[in-house]
Design an enzyme around this catalytic site. Structure first.
Site, PDB file in Angstrom:
ATOM      1  N   SER A  26     -13.598 -32.955  -7.150  1.00  0.00           N
ATOM      2  CA  SER A  26     -14.324 -32.959  -8.419  1.00  0.00           C
ATOM      3  C   SER A  26     -15.403 -34.032  -8.490  1.00  0.00           C
ATOM      4  CB  SER A  26     -13.353 -33.116  -9.592  1.00  0.00           C
ATOM      5  OG  SER A  26     -12.560 -34.276  -9.433  1.00  0.00           O
ATOM      6  N   HIS A  61     -14.778 -38.394 -12.170  1.00  0.00           N
ATOM      7  CA  HIS A  61     -15.789 -37.495 -12.735  1.00  0.00           C
ATOM      8  C   HIS A  61     -17.035 -38.271 -13.142  1.00  0.00           C
ATOM      9  CE1 HIS A  61     -12.536 -34.324 -13.945  1.00  0.00           C
ATOM     10  NE2 HIS A  61     -12.584 -34.554 -12.639  1.00  0.00           N
TER      11      HIS A  61
END
Length: 292
Positions: free
Chosen positions: A188, A235
């Site tokens: 991610s 993230h």
């Protein structure tokens, strides 16, 4: 009709043959140049067919459309996107069949950030608690979706750099914003980097970026709030890294050495992130940083 002996016999007309394949007879002609074209050399046209040579010449006359970073926009196979997906799937299979592989690659110690390969290894690993991993499936679907939009625009090596440096940025984000000794895994960080770079590309090309911004925003908020076990630090680190790379690749369009210019700045950013990781390791080893 009989011909008197000694008269001239007219030769029959030779059948038309394809210029590229003289051994093949073809009664179908190119609508542009009029030459015969065999089945292999025919290409559909608005009216009739054209030969491959005329189609190639027509494509060469089409003006080259370039993105904001100067890369020619054309249909490119998603080599890097599919390679990353394939590597993640292979690594997931190894995680299932090799006992202790995940723990070995994610053994976070104060020395972690001094070992460069460990800074990237987590980006190719996913939750292996079950054979059917929702974690892997969602990340690979997101990677495929974003890769289709960005890789043809920025090119293969830039796209690979965005993902890899994005994974590095995600790891550094965890070190700075969270517990640097907490193992994290998943692609991610690199995926958010791709999303961040795509935001910059959409902005530079004066395209609507609201939809992409909303998607990234929802995923960020999910990690901050209800996303149990989601590393929002990775993230954020990946997203910031991707935005920086997006601005790097959008600059220097008029430079002749644009490729080298982009490569050097990418290496500088990667070195800076690696330098931060070294500082984190030094702080951990000397006890200068408290661990939560």
């Amino acid at each position: 009709m009989n011909q008197p002996y000694g008269g001239h016999v007219p030769a029959h007309d030779a059948p038309p043959v394809c210029p590229r394949h003289p051994d093949r007879v073809s009664y179908i002609s190119c609508q542009r140049c009029g030459r015969p074209a065999c089945v292999e050399c025919q290409r559909p046209a608005p009216v009739g067919v054209q030969c491959v040579d005329c189609v190639r010449q027509g494509q060469e006359r089409i003006p080259t459309v370039r993105s904001s970073n100067g890369v020619a926009i054309r249909q490119r196979p998603l080599l890097v996107t599919y390679s990353i997906i394939g590597l993640c799937v292979v690594m997931f299979g190894l995680q299932l069949v090799v006992p202790g592989l995940t723990e070995l690659l994610l053994d976070y110690t104060p020395y972690l950030y001094l070992e460069p390969w460990r800074l990237l290894s987590g980006g190719f690993l996913h939750d292996d608690s079950s054979i059917l991993s929702l974690h892997l499936a969602m990340n690979m679907l997101s990677l495929w979706f974003l890769g289709r939009a960005l890789e043809p625009v920025v090119g293969h090596w830039r796209f690979a750099a965005i993902f890899l440096v994005g994974v590095l940025g995600g790891t550094v984000g965890v070190a700075l914003l969270g517990n640097p000794l907490t193992p994290t895994l998943g692609a991610s960080g690199g995926i958010f980097a791709i999303g961040g770079a795509l935001l910059v590309e959409l902005r530079k090309d004066r395209q609507n970026l609201i939809a992409m911004a909303v998607i990234l925003g929802i995923n960020l908020v999910y990690g901050f709030t209800i996303g149990s076990g989601v590393s929002w630090e990775a993230h954020v680190g990946g997203l910031v890294t991707g935005i920086l790379l997006g601005f790097i690749f959008a600059s220097g369009r008029k430079l002749k050495a644009r490729e080298a210019y982009h490569a050097v700045l990418t290496l500088v950013l990667a070195a800076a992130l690696s330098g931060v990781s070294v500082w984190v390791s030094y702080a951990l080893l000397t006890g200068a940083r408290a661990i939560g």
